[in-house]
Every structure is written in C-alpha cells, then in structure tokens.
Write an enzyme that holds these catalytic residues in place. Structure first.
Site, mmCIF file in Angstrom:
data_model
loop_
_atom_site.group_PDB
_atom_site.id
_atom_site.type_symbol
_atom_site.label_atom_id
_atom_site.label_comp_id
_atom_site.label_asym_id
_atom_site.label_seq_id
_atom_site.Cartn_x
_atom_site.Cartn_y
_atom_site.Cartn_z
ATOM 1 N N THR A 17 24.663 13.810 -3.766
ATOM 2 C CA THR A 17 24.041 14.572 -2.699
ATOM 3 C C THR A 17 25.274 14.848 -1.808
ATOM 4 O O THR A 17 26.457 14.173 -1.926
ATOM 5 C CB THR A 17 23.183 13.867 -1.959
ATOM 6 O OG1 THR A 17 23.428 12.931 -1.105
ATOM 7 C CG2 THR A 17 21.938 13.125 -3.073
ATOM 8 N N GLU A 18 24.782 15.783 -0.849
ATOM 9 C CA GLU A 18 25.905 15.829 0.331
ATOM 10 C C GLU A 18 26.356 14.811 0.996
ATOM 11 O O GLU A 18 27.658 14.595 1.176
ATOM 12 C CB GLU A 18 25.501 17.191 1.238
ATOM 13 C CG GLU A 18 25.210 18.289 0.682
ATOM 14 C CD GLU A 18 23.712 18.450 0.191
ATOM 15 O OE1 GLU A 18 23.141 17.540 0.128
ATOM 16 O OE2 GLU A 18 23.196 19.599 -0.207
ATOM 17 N N ASP A 68 16.203 9.916 5.946
ATOM 18 C CA ASP A 68 16.283 9.578 7.715
ATOM 19 C C ASP A 68 16.073 8.198 7.681
ATOM 20 O O ASP A 68 14.900 7.692 7.205
ATOM 21 C CB ASP A 68 15.779 10.411 8.587
ATOM 22 C CG ASP A 68 16.161 11.714 8.598
ATOM 23 O OD1 ASP A 68 17.405 12.025 8.434
ATOM 24 O OD2 ASP A 68 15.444 12.633 8.689
ATOM 25 N N LYS A 107 14.702 2.510 14.428
ATOM 26 C CA LYS A 107 13.636 1.644 15.496
ATOM 27 C C LYS A 107 12.183 1.390 14.899
ATOM 28 O O LYS A 107 11.836 2.008 14.294
ATOM 29 C CB LYS A 107 13.589 2.651 16.745
ATOM 30 C CG LYS A 107 14.729 3.055 17.415
ATOM 31 C CD LYS A 107 14.675 3.629 18.961
ATOM 32 C CE LYS A 107 15.797 3.682 19.465
ATOM 33 N NZ LYS A 107 16.343 4.880 20.293
ATOM 34 N N ASP A 135 22.523 4.897 1.993
ATOM 35 C CA ASP A 135 23.683 3.882 2.372
ATOM 36 C C ASP A 135 23.092 2.921 3.338
ATOM 37 O O ASP A 135 23.837 2.066 3.837
ATOM 38 C CB ASP A 135 24.713 4.773 3.190
ATOM 39 C CG ASP A 135 24.125 5.478 4.397
ATOM 40 O OD1 ASP A 135 23.035 6.084 4.222
ATOM 41 O OD2 ASP A 135 24.345 5.313 5.713
ATOM 42 N N GLU A 160 12.174 20.291 1.791
ATOM 43 C CA GLU A 160 12.936 20.194 2.970
ATOM 44 C C GLU A 160 12.309 20.646 4.106
ATOM 45 O O GLU A 160 11.321 21.921 3.996
ATOM 46 C CB GLU A 160 14.231 20.736 2.837
ATOM 47 C CG GLU A 160 14.994 20.946 4.183
ATOM 48 C CD GLU A 160 15.190 19.672 4.821
ATOM 49 O OE1 GLU A 160 15.696 18.502 4.144
ATOM 50 O OE2 GLU A 160 14.896 19.493 5.811
HETATM 51 C C1 LIG Z 1 19.976 12.520 5.917
HETATM 52 S S1 LIG Z 1 19.345 13.982 5.240
HETATM 53 C C2 LIG Z 1 19.930 13.744 3.513
HETATM 54 C C3 LIG Z 1 20.011 15.177 2.924
HETATM 55 C C4 LIG Z 1 20.332 15.092 1.363
HETATM 56 N N1 LIG Z 1 19.025 14.391 0.682
HETATM 57 C C5 LIG Z 1 21.326 14.257 0.982
HETATM 58 O O1 LIG Z 1 21.343 13.215 0.613
HETATM 59 O O2 LIG Z 1 22.507 14.811 1.224
HETATM 60 C C6 LIG Z 1 17.496 13.738 5.177
HETATM 61 C C7 LIG Z 1 17.099 15.145 5.055
HETATM 62 O O3 LIG Z 1 15.649 14.776 4.829
HETATM 63 C C8 LIG Z 1 14.860 15.962 5.710
HETATM 64 N N2 LIG Z 1 13.573 15.230 5.946
HETATM 65 C C9 LIG Z 1 13.449 14.314 6.791
HETATM 66 N N3 LIG Z 1 12.186 13.872 7.104
HETATM 67 C C10 LIG Z 1 11.219 14.998 6.078
HETATM 68 C C11 LIG Z 1 10.049 15.112 6.100
HETATM 69 N N4 LIG Z 1 8.971 14.399 6.476
HETATM 70 N N5 LIG Z 1 9.664 16.171 5.220
HETATM 71 C C12 LIG Z 1 10.583 16.852 4.683
HETATM 72 N N6 LIG Z 1 12.124 16.773 4.772
HETATM 73 C C13 LIG Z 1 12.344 15.832 5.561
HETATM 74 C C14 LIG Z 1 15.661 16.201 7.047
HETATM 75 O O4 LIG Z 1 15.534 17.455 7.640
HETATM 76 C C15 LIG Z 1 17.074 16.238 6.327
HETATM 77 O O5 LIG Z 1 17.525 17.207 5.666
#
Ligand SMILES: C[S@@+](CC[C@H](N)C(=O)[O-])C[C@H]1O[C@@H](n2cnc3c(N)ncnc32)[C@H](O)[C@@H]1O
Length: 209
Positions: free
Chosen positions: A188-189, A116, A120, A152, A68
């Site tokens: 996951t959360e 994420d 865009k 999702d 993370e």
């Molecule tokens: C939308 S959250 C989902 C978190 C978890 N996987 C869940 O399903 O509940 C996406 C997570 O990916 C992390 N993240 C996004 N891009 C990343 C990257 N390039 N390297 C490491 N972590 C990343 C973000 O900081 C965030 O905590």
C-alpha cells in the site's frame, strides 16, 4: 492520510466508470455488476488505491472493491486508473459505517490496510476492528468472515487481536515483521513509506465461521 483539497474532486469521481455511484442499489447484486460469479474482495480505507489496483491486476479471477470515505482521496486512485481498463475493479466513496446498507452476504475477504489507529481510548470505537464494526462485517460476508490486516501501529494491532478474538474470530496467521515473510504481498502507499523507513509491519489473518 493528508487531505489536500483537490480541485474538481467531485467531478472526477462523478465521471469515473470505476466508481459505483449508487452503491445502495446494488445491495445483494454486486456479482451482477461485475457480470461473473467470481469472489468479491473488499478493501476498506483504500486511500489512493495502490493496493487494490495491484491486486486487481494480479488476480483477474477475483473481483475487487476499494472503499474510501473521501472523494479527494478516491480521485487520486481514479487518476492512476486513467487509460486502464480493469474489469474486476470498482471503487465506492462512502463511510464504512454504511457497509451493512450496501452489501448483503457477498464479500469473501476484507482487507484493512494501515487503518487509522485512533489511539485515544475515547475514540476506540472508530477503529475499523472495534466492536462497532465487527457486527456490521457479519452482514457483508458471504459464508465465513475473513479479515486480513496490515498495520505499523502496535496499539491498533493489539486492540484488533483482542477485539477479533473476543468476537469469535480465530487468528490463523500473525507476524510482527511482514517484510521477512515469504508470501505474495502487494504494497500500500503507507506500507511502502514505512518499509523505506525500516518500520516493521504487523499483519494478521483472522477467520470466523
Ligand atoms: C492511514 S490511511 C491508509 C490508506 C491505505 N490503506 C494505505 O495503506 O496506504 C487510512 C484511510 O482509511 C480511510 N478511512 C478511515 N476511516 C474510514 C471509514 N470509516 N470509512 C472509509 N474509509 C475510512 C481514510 O480516509 C484514509 O484514506
């Protein structure tokens, strides 16, 4: 993922035995870190850690690493691990762009959960299944590449299918409603939140030899 400024986040991360503080030094040596020959599975973007913690508890013969990029989020996972001794779990705080510098052909499965979506077009390269990341993953996988994705977000899912297939992955398993599949699934959360709202979850398993 909402970022709240967690006081002492750096201190909590720095003092945790779950965190690999010098991940570059372990490149090619993660089996030694775990002290066994068990397979290593990695979750990139683990968020607050529910999935990777549950997987480590459920599958003690697999080593799990949660990666993370934000300390303020990783420290939430560390707080959940307080008073627990889970030997097959490690956490790394780093951007996934660094993966090729911290692992060398030692990962057997990569989980991308609710990554994420970067909807865009100009941000498409930031998606964790874009053609920026797929060559990086080639460097970390052991014998073959295996990616398991849950999301999702239909746009991210579609772009992942195109990107993975174009790069030589075979989509072995795919569904548009994970809740109705009879398989073992650790939530996951984000997944728990979406499921409680009735949002359908897409999932796929993709492999490249
Ligand atoms: C939308 S959250 C989902 C978190 C978890 N996987 C869940 O399903 O509940 C996406 C997570 O990916 C992390 N993240 C996004 N891009 C990343 C990257 N390039 N390297 C490491 N972590 C990343 C973000 O900081 C965030 O905590």
């Amino acid at each position: 993922m909402r970022l709240r400024n967690v006081r002492n986040a750096k201190e909590i991360v720095d003092n945790s035995d779950y965190v690999v503080h010098n991940p570059f030094e372990y490149k090619g040596k993660y089996k030694g870190l775990f002290g066994n020959e068990n397979p290593i599975h990695l979750e990139v973007g683990m968020g607050k850690g529910d999935f990777i913690i549950n997987m480590a508890l459920k599958y003690p013969d697999i080593n799990f690493i949660g990666l993370e990029k934000y300390e303020s989020i990783v420290c939430r996972a560390i707080q959940k691990l307080e008073n627990k001794e889970i030997k097959n779990l490690k956490l790394i705080v780093i951007d996934a762009l660094e993966l090729g510098n911290i692992f060398d052909k030692e990962i057997e499965c990569l989980y991308l959960n609710f990554s994420d979506p970067w909807p865009k077009k100009r941000h498409a390269k930031r998606r964790l299944t874009s053609n920026v990341f797929l060559p990086i993953y080639d460097q970390i996988f052991k014998d073959e590449c295996l990616i398991i994705q849950k999301t999702d977000n239909v746009g991210l899912f579609e772009s992942s299918i195109v990107s993975l297939s174009t790069y030589g992955y075979v989509i072995e398993d795919i569904s548009l409603d994970l809740a109705n599949k009879e398989i073992e699934n650790s939530l996951t959360e984000y997944e728990a939140k979406f499921m409680s709202q009735g949002t359908k979850i897409n999932d796929l398993k993709a492999r490249k030899k």
